[in-house]
Design a protein around this motif. Structure first.
Motif, PDB file in Angstrom:
ATOM      1  N   LEU A 173      -8.362   4.659  -3.201  1.00  0.00           N
ATOM      2  CA  LEU A 173      -7.415   3.825  -3.924  1.00  0.00           C
ATOM      3  C   LEU A 173      -7.435   4.256  -5.393  1.00  0.00           C
ATOM      4  CD1 LEU A 173      -7.055   0.196  -2.922  1.00  0.00           C
ATOM      5  CD2 LEU A 173      -6.670   0.797  -5.274  1.00  0.00           C
ATOM      6  N   HIS A 193       5.816   4.515   2.398  1.00  0.00           N
ATOM      7  CA  HIS A 193       5.816   5.676   1.504  1.00  0.00           C
ATOM      8  C   HIS A 193       7.171   5.756   0.792  1.00  0.00           C
ATOM      9  CE1 HIS A 193       6.990   7.453   5.457  1.00  0.00           C
ATOM     10  NE2 HIS A 193       7.888   8.072   4.726  1.00  0.00           N
ATOM     11  N   THR A 204       2.644  -1.466   4.266  1.00  0.00           N
ATOM     12  CA  THR A 204       2.403  -0.072   3.902  1.00  0.00           C
ATOM     13  C   THR A 204       3.759   0.619   3.868  1.00  0.00           C
ATOM     14  OG1 THR A 204       2.268   0.854   6.128  1.00  0.00           O
ATOM     15  CG2 THR A 204       0.252  -0.102   5.233  1.00  0.00           C
ATOM     16  N   GLY A 248       1.562   5.221  -0.327  1.00  0.00           N
ATOM     17  CA  GLY A 248       0.907   6.521  -0.231  1.00  0.00           C
ATOM     18  C   GLY A 248       1.632   7.392   0.773  1.00  0.00           C
ATOM     19  N   ILE A 282      -2.559   4.724  -2.825  1.00  0.00           N
ATOM     20  CA  ILE A 282      -3.630   5.251  -1.977  1.00  0.00           C
ATOM     21  C   ILE A 282      -3.313   6.691  -1.573  1.00  0.00           C
ATOM     22  CG2 ILE A 282      -2.626   4.152   0.084  1.00  0.00           C
ATOM     23  CD1 ILE A 282      -5.468   3.685   1.103  1.00  0.00           C
ATOM     24  N   SER A 283      -4.323   7.503  -1.653  1.00  0.00           N
ATOM     25  CA  SER A 283      -4.148   8.914  -1.274  1.00  0.00           C
ATOM     26  C   SER A 283      -5.495   9.462  -0.824  1.00  0.00           C
ATOM     27  CB  SER A 283      -3.633   9.703  -2.481  1.00  0.00           C
ATOM     28  OG  SER A 283      -3.550  11.068  -2.169  1.00  0.00           O
ATOM     29  N   LEU A 336       0.885  -1.163   0.000  1.00  0.00           N
ATOM     30  CA  LEU A 336       0.000   0.000   0.000  1.00  0.00           C
ATOM     31  C   LEU A 336       0.919   1.207   0.000  1.00  0.00           C
ATOM     32  CD1 LEU A 336      -2.646  -0.926   2.735  1.00  0.00           C
ATOM     33  CD2 LEU A 336      -3.115  -0.592   0.310  1.00  0.00           C
ATOM     34  N   ASP A 385       3.351  -2.367   8.951  1.00  0.00           N
ATOM     35  CA  ASP A 385       3.027  -0.947   8.834  1.00  0.00           C
ATOM     36  C   ASP A 385       4.290  -0.104   8.996  1.00  0.00           C
ATOM     37  OD1 ASP A 385       1.601   1.371   8.595  1.00  0.00           O
ATOM     38  OD2 ASP A 385       0.767   1.348  10.607  1.00  0.00           O
ATOM     39  N   GLU A 386       4.802   0.384   7.889  1.00  0.00           N
ATOM     40  CA  GLU A 386       5.957   1.304   7.862  1.00  0.00           C
ATOM     41  C   GLU A 386       7.127   0.805   8.711  1.00  0.00           C
ATOM     42  OE1 GLU A 386       5.912   4.037   5.996  1.00  0.00           O
ATOM     43  OE2 GLU A 386       3.851   4.763   5.837  1.00  0.00           O
ATOM     44  N   LYS A 392      -3.322   4.662   4.846  1.00  0.00           N
ATOM     45  CA  LYS A 392      -2.688   3.324   4.856  1.00  0.00           C
ATOM     46  C   LYS A 392      -2.796   2.674   6.241  1.00  0.00           C
ATOM     47  CE  LYS A 392       1.541   4.639   3.907  1.00  0.00           C
ATOM     48  NZ  LYS A 392       1.542   6.097   3.990  1.00  0.00           N
ATOM     49  N   SER A 393      -2.430   3.442   7.263  1.00  0.00           N
ATOM     50  CA  SER A 393      -2.447   2.871   8.611  1.00  0.00           C
ATOM     51  C   SER A 393      -3.866   2.593   9.072  1.00  0.00           C
ATOM     52  CB  SER A 393      -1.733   3.808   9.595  1.00  0.00           C
ATOM     53  OG  SER A 393      -0.368   3.859   9.266  1.00  0.00           O
ATOM     54  N   ILE A 439      -4.746  -0.676   7.506  1.00  0.00           N
ATOM     55  CA  ILE A 439      -4.084  -1.830   8.132  1.00  0.00           C
ATOM     56  C   ILE A 439      -4.676  -2.081   9.519  1.00  0.00           C
ATOM     57  CG2 ILE A 439      -2.010  -1.045   9.399  1.00  0.00           C
ATOM     58  CD1 ILE A 439      -0.445  -2.987   7.516  1.00  0.00           C
TER      59      ILE A 439
END
Lengths: 257, 319
Positions: B216, B196, B194, B40, B211-212, B38, B162-163, B46-47, B50
């Motif tokens: 999507l 960026h 996820t 963005g 995603i923004s 994902l 997640d990141e 994104k978070s 998730i």
């Protein structure tokens, strides 16, 4: 117990015990210092004003019972507070567990520290003040029901904290003391203002301490108290379930970290 | 059956400033055994997404299924199948890394023997030799590794990340990405991550969803996504005072758009053959000195920009 995974219960018990075992000052303060300080303070106070062994034994028994209740209540809340303090809420809540396993597991710290507090308090009360409550089994039975009541208070605080947010975590430190005031632990509830007496009648602790004060077992009061504790437990678990669902809806579990 | 199937997922929060739509009708599927990204910028949703897949946040409408199990109605089963690694995760301060993981091992119904064996295995793979030190003494990189160990502890069918590579040094980030590839290859684990970091998504993911602002915009393989923007070229220039240079570049022939970062400028041009000379000439004429010049085809960054009108964070993320 059907549907209860004992490994999950063990997980929460293990985490609390492993964490607090490394904090010797916490153990000393919560398991020994505060309970014994209250016990000795109340023992000296009552000995100053009364020579009646029935009264002295009751005050000491009530003091011990009150502390055990607090230990169990705080134990149930400690799992949540541990996640809150360490910002590990998300980590814990993405793992699989049922709410009953969460509550039982966290209350295991109370069982361990409460047992130590109880035994040490008994010995100190006996050595320092000649404590000898009769009938002993009534005292022990009251302690057991109050321990469960402590857990139930913990569940109600937990449900409130999850529903309302971090501000409610402070309830974990004060609520049992408020219930002690309302339950007339050190005085008959007739000394309280009438509207507060009304509230007192909804607390099982009121009836348990009533029996303990007169050193006499009443099957009706004991059974009534036990039924009330179970009813509050069912209500507390339902509220907790509702609060978790609400927290998921507003994203609170994530905001707690 | 898909590893993840999200159908028209909407999340609306009631905020003091009004109703905030964090996710706006997001639908996608993740196939078993793929690494799905994902991509963005911060605040894209994104978070939130998730967190909704993990069940920590419930959807306002729509539904998410993990291996056929609905997150809303079968949360326990979903959690059993899923391993989650959060970037910037925390652990119980006074407990060692091993003790923290033991707690999670019990929750995933593992025995002491299984837990210790798996911890030693993962500690070796991720080069975390301080596993028996207090988690409170860990650096952020060590904590990220512990977070990944926690996610992989019970060999989940689905790993949600997640990141995780944010804040890791180059070597550690590469090691973590290799672990994702390894669990995908050796254990058939599905990975949803996820990020960026454009390059991370490009190198690691079988498919990427862009995603923004809660929506999507596109979903495909990195190669096919890049084709969405193949009708133009990119001139990338490293120079001081890039902001001042923007207006000059923008005036040149064939320049479609200009994006400015710190000491860097990217010009989207219809054809590099036609625009390179005017762009360079224009800058030199005004006395700009540049240290690097690159002419290339569009990358995911530009695709993202052209689809969403938003950059992945106002700066190029490379490693």
């Amino acid at each position: 117990m059907s549907g209860t995974n004992f490994n999950t219960v063990k997980a929460f018990a293990y985490r609390l015990i492993a964490n607090f075992w490394k904090q010797k000052m916490y153990i000393f303060a919560e398991v020994l210092f505060w309970p014994l300080m209250f016990l000795v303070a109340f023992g000296l106070l009552i000995k100053t004003f009364s020579a009646d062994p029935t009264v002295i034994n009751y005050i000491l028994a009530a003091s011990i019972t009150w502390r055990i209740t607090t230990v169990f209540q705080q134990s149930v809340n400690m799992g949540f507070l541990l996640d809150y303090w360490n910002e590990t809420m998300r980590q814990t809540w993405v793992a699989p567990f049922h709410l009953k396993e969460y509550v039982i597991g966290n209350s295991m710290l109370g069982l361990l520290s409460g047992s130590v507090t109880f035994l040490v308090s008994l010995v100190v009360a006996w050595l320092a003040f000649g404590f000898s409550y009769q009938p002993l089994w009534l005292f022990v039975l009251t302690i057991v029901i109050m321990a469960v009541w402590g857990c139930v208070i913990g569940v109600l605080i937990l449900a409130t904290t999850v529903r309302v947010g971090e501000g409610a975590t402070r309830l974990a430190w004060v609520i049992t003391d408020i219930i002690v005031l309302l339950s007339g632990v050190f005085y008959p509830i007739t000394m309280l203002p009438v509207p507060i007496q009304f509230v007192s009648h909804f607390l099982p602790s009121t009836f348990l301490f009533q029996m303990l004060r007169v050193h006499s077992f009443s099957p009706v009061l004991m059974a009534g108290s036990a039924v009330m504790v179970v009813a509050y437990l069912v209500l507390g678990m339902a509220l907790l379930r509702y609060s978790v669902n609400h927290a998921k809806k507003v994203g609170r579990l994530v905001r707690f970290y | 059956m898909h590893a993840i199937k999200a159908r028209n997922v909407v999340k609306v929060y009631d905020d003091p400033s009004g109703r905030v739509k964090a996710l706006d009708g997001v639908s996608f599927e993740v196939d078993k055994g793929e690494i799905f990204g994902l991509l963005g910028p911060n605040g894209a949703g994104k978070s939130t997404l998730i967190n909704m897949i993990t069940g920590l946040i419930s959807s306002t409408s729509g539904n998410i299924k993990i291996f056929g199990k609905d997150v809303a109605t079968d949360w326990y089963s979903v959690k059993e199948m899923t391993g989650t690694c959060f970037g910037f995760a925390r652990f119980i301060y006074f407990m060692t890394g091993r003790e923290n993981l033991r707690f999670f091992g019990y929750l995933y119904d593992m025995s002491d023997h299984e837990i210790d064996k798996r911890i030693d295995e993962l500690a070796q793979t991720l080069r975390l030799s301080e596993i028996d030190s207090r988690a409170g003494t860990y650096s952020s990189g060590m904590t990220q590794k512990l977070s990944l160990m926690k996610g992989l502890l019970h060999n989940p069918k689905l790993l949600l990340v997640d990141e995780l590579t944010v804040g890791l040094d180059v070597d550690a980030a590469m090691n973590v990405r290799n672990v994702f590839r390894q669990v995908q290859r050796d254990e058939g684990t599905t990975v949803l991550l996820t990020t960026h970091y454009m390059q991370e998504a490009n190198d690691l993911c079988n498919r990427i969803a862009l995603i923004s602002k809660g929506k999507l915009y596109a979903l495909d393989t990195p190669k096919k996504l890049k084709r969405l923007a193949r009708d133009y070229d990119v001139i990338e220039i490293t120079l001081k005072q890039a902001k001042k240079a923007e207006a000059i570049v923008r005036r040149q022939k064939g320049v479609l758009d200009v994006f400015v970062g710190k000491d860097r400028l990217v010009a989207k041009v219809s054809s590099s053959e036609k625009s390179l000379q005017p762009v360079i000439g224009g800058l030199l004429k005004k006395g700009f000195m540049f240290t690097n010049l690159k002419v290339r085809k569009p990358m995911l960054e530009e695709v993202f920009l052209s689809l969403t009108g938003q950059s992945l964070g106002g700066e190029w993320h490379e490693f």
